[in-house]
Scaffold this active site. Structure first.
Site, PDB file in Angstrom:
ATOM      1  N   GLU A 206     -50.947 -97.786 -44.493  1.00 40.15           N
ATOM      2  CA  GLU A 206     -50.975 -97.282 -46.043  1.00 40.15           C
ATOM      3  C   GLU A 206     -51.037 -95.448 -46.102  1.00 40.15           C
ATOM      4  O   GLU A 206     -52.378 -95.167 -45.357  1.00 40.15           O
ATOM      5  CB  GLU A 206     -52.592 -98.299 -46.082  1.00 40.15           C
ATOM      6  N   CYS A 234     -56.174 -93.155 -51.868  1.00 38.21           N
ATOM      7  CA  CYS A 234     -55.034 -93.575 -52.731  1.00 38.21           C
ATOM      8  C   CYS A 234     -54.758 -93.815 -53.494  1.00 38.21           C
ATOM      9  O   CYS A 234     -53.520 -93.894 -53.799  1.00 38.21           O
ATOM     10  CB  CYS A 234     -54.743 -93.499 -50.811  1.00 38.21           C
TER      11      CYS A 234
END
Length: 487
Positions: A206, A234
């Site tokens: 990720e 993010c």
């Protein structure tokens, strides 16, 4: 605060010991899986105030943001009642007498240091794995607290914490694992992939380095554009693409929101988080102060001593801008680019690497469909930002440079397991197998073709079943109509 690093000798011992526990099958016992997931819940719930304190010390994270971004997602993910179950599959082979099943078998970041550490662990435990967890060294208060609480709440023979910097991570990656799960930057993700490749170890990545665009073709706009967690998430928007006619109202709305939430001087507000380190502050401040284009119309204030950067809006940014647009900002600075035609905005997105998240603000279904069908991203959220990653019924993950694999909810369980095909043959029907054995004859081949191959008529029907059903229904109506006319 100094991070209490794990010794290299402890790393070697932990890896070999936990692998032995897995091979012995202890981590796969259902009662222990449920017990340890319950203990994670207890660990977070009973130490909730200590985690709030650690998160505040690491990044001045407001209590509400700590609850919604770290505490509550972990507590909710502990509500797991979907451990290993065999899934029966329908056999297609005519000679597969018996049963065919698929079993799911165990495999063996600092911005949300609790959520991003514990939620993958919950899935790993639910799947029956042993696990070594390495929290981010950039959030030392939270990492040290996890190292303290793990052996108190969890079975130290199956789950352990390793703390440290790059040298510790490098030593850890030298060992063979059955799966590696990493959240962080693309550059570190490449290093992990390289280390994993030596052992042919699957990875879930990720990655934060993903330019997540926010496209506005019409109002409304969300108030929480980039302010949650000081935009160090993010999935926070990295830039805005907005129709040129909406730039002025968008700017005014942004300015009004910042004032409403944080007052005339956001630096004095207790509701705005700080950046995690001096190094991170310097990175964001350098991008802001050395940009190639754009005008600051909101914010722009910085204070290195407090690691503070005000919520900042930069307009009139050139599509050729490199400083602000070629790397993820990961801070409260939002560049705005305008477009005249939607096709131009889509083309700009597609010139960049695939983002982790794409945010579309529009009330026009045609525009939404055009963007969805013409772009690629890990996830999409329409008329809001960041909310999709907190919906654990949805899988969460990236694509291309923004990562591979996914997790959250059932997807986390799937990530830490693999599908094991199991066929149990019924020996009472062994006589049917004589057609498979020599000597081969044309008669045996005919029987095998009949049993194993789909008949052309059936194949034709499957391809055109909808049309056939419609024609059959129309024929039925025609016959019914003719009979009624004859009466």
């Amino acid at each position: 605060m100094t991070l209490q690093a794990t010794s290299f000798e402890s790393i070697d011992d932990s890896v070999s010991f936990l692998r032995g526990q897995f091979i012995a099958g202890f981590s796969r016992e259902m009662c222990w899986r449920r017990l340890n997931i319950e203990r994670i819940h207890d660990m977070v719930k009973e130490n909730e105030e200590r985690f709030y304190e650690a998160l505040a010390k690491d990044m001045n994270k407001p209590r509400l943001e700590a609850f919604t971004g770290d505490i509550n997602p972990v507590l909710e993910e502990c509500n797991i009642d979907r451990l290993v179950k065999e899934r029966k599959v329908k056999a297609r082979n005519g000679f597969s007498s018996g049963t065919t099943t698929v079993r799911r078998e165990a495999l063996g970041a600092w911005n949300f240091p609790l959520q991003l550490t514990l939620i993958p662990l919950i899935g790993a435990i639910a799947a029956g794995n042993t696990a070594i967890v390495k929290p981010s060294e950039i959030a030392p208060h939270t990492a040290n607290l996890l190292a303290e609480l793990f052996p108190i709440y969890l079975d130290d023979a199956k789950y352990r914490v390793v703390n440290g910097g790059v040298d510790v991570a490098t030593a850890l990656l030298a060992h063979r694992f059955d799966h590696i799960f990493y959240t962080g930057s693309t550059n570190v993700g490449k290093i992990i992939m390289e280390a994993a490749a030596k052992h042919v170890t699957p990875v879930t990545l990720e990655l934060a380095l993903s330019l997540s665009p926010k496209m506005s073709t019409s109002p409304p706009w969300p108030n929480a554009l980039l302010l949650a967690n000081s935009s160090t998430a993010c999935v926070a928007p990295d830039y805005v693409l907005i129709h040129e006619s909406l730039l002025q109202p968008f700017t005014l709305a942004f300015q009004a929101t910042v004032k409403k939430w944080f007052g005339d001087n956001p630096k004095n507000s207790p509701h705005l988080a700080r950046l995690i380190s001096d190094r991170h502050f310097d990175h964001v401040a350098h991008m802001l102060n050395h940009r190639d284009s754009g005008d600051v119309v909101v914010g722009g204030d910085t204070d290195r001593a407090q690691r503070f950067i005000a919520p900042t809006l930069v307009v009139n940014v050139s599509p050729l801008e490199s400083t602000l647009m070629d790397d993820e900002i990961f801070g409260p600075v939002l560049p705005v680019l305008t477009y005249r035609k939607l096709e131009d905005a889509v083309a700009y997105i597609n010139k960049k690497t695939s983002p982790l998240a794409l945010y579309i603000f529009s009330n026009k279904k045609q525009d939404i469909d055009t963007i969805l069908s013409s772009t690629q991203s890990g996830g999409v959220l329409i008329n809001d930002t960041m909310l999709h990653q907190s919906e654990y019924a949805l899988p969460f993950g990236g694509v291309g440079h923004s990562g591979m694999g996914g997790y959250h909810g059932d997807k986390t369980f799937e990530t830490f397991t693999y599908e094991r095909a199991v066929m149990a043959k019924n020996l009472r029907l062994e006589a049917l197998n004589r057609f498979r054995y020599p000597p081969y004859t044309s008669g045996k081949q005919s029987v095998l073709r009949m049993v194993l191959s789909t008949h052309p008529i059936v194949y034709y029907y499957k391809l055109r079943r909808v049309g056939i059903k419609v024609n059959a229904f129309l024929l039925f109506l025609l016959i019914l109509f003719i009979r009624l006319r004859r009466r």
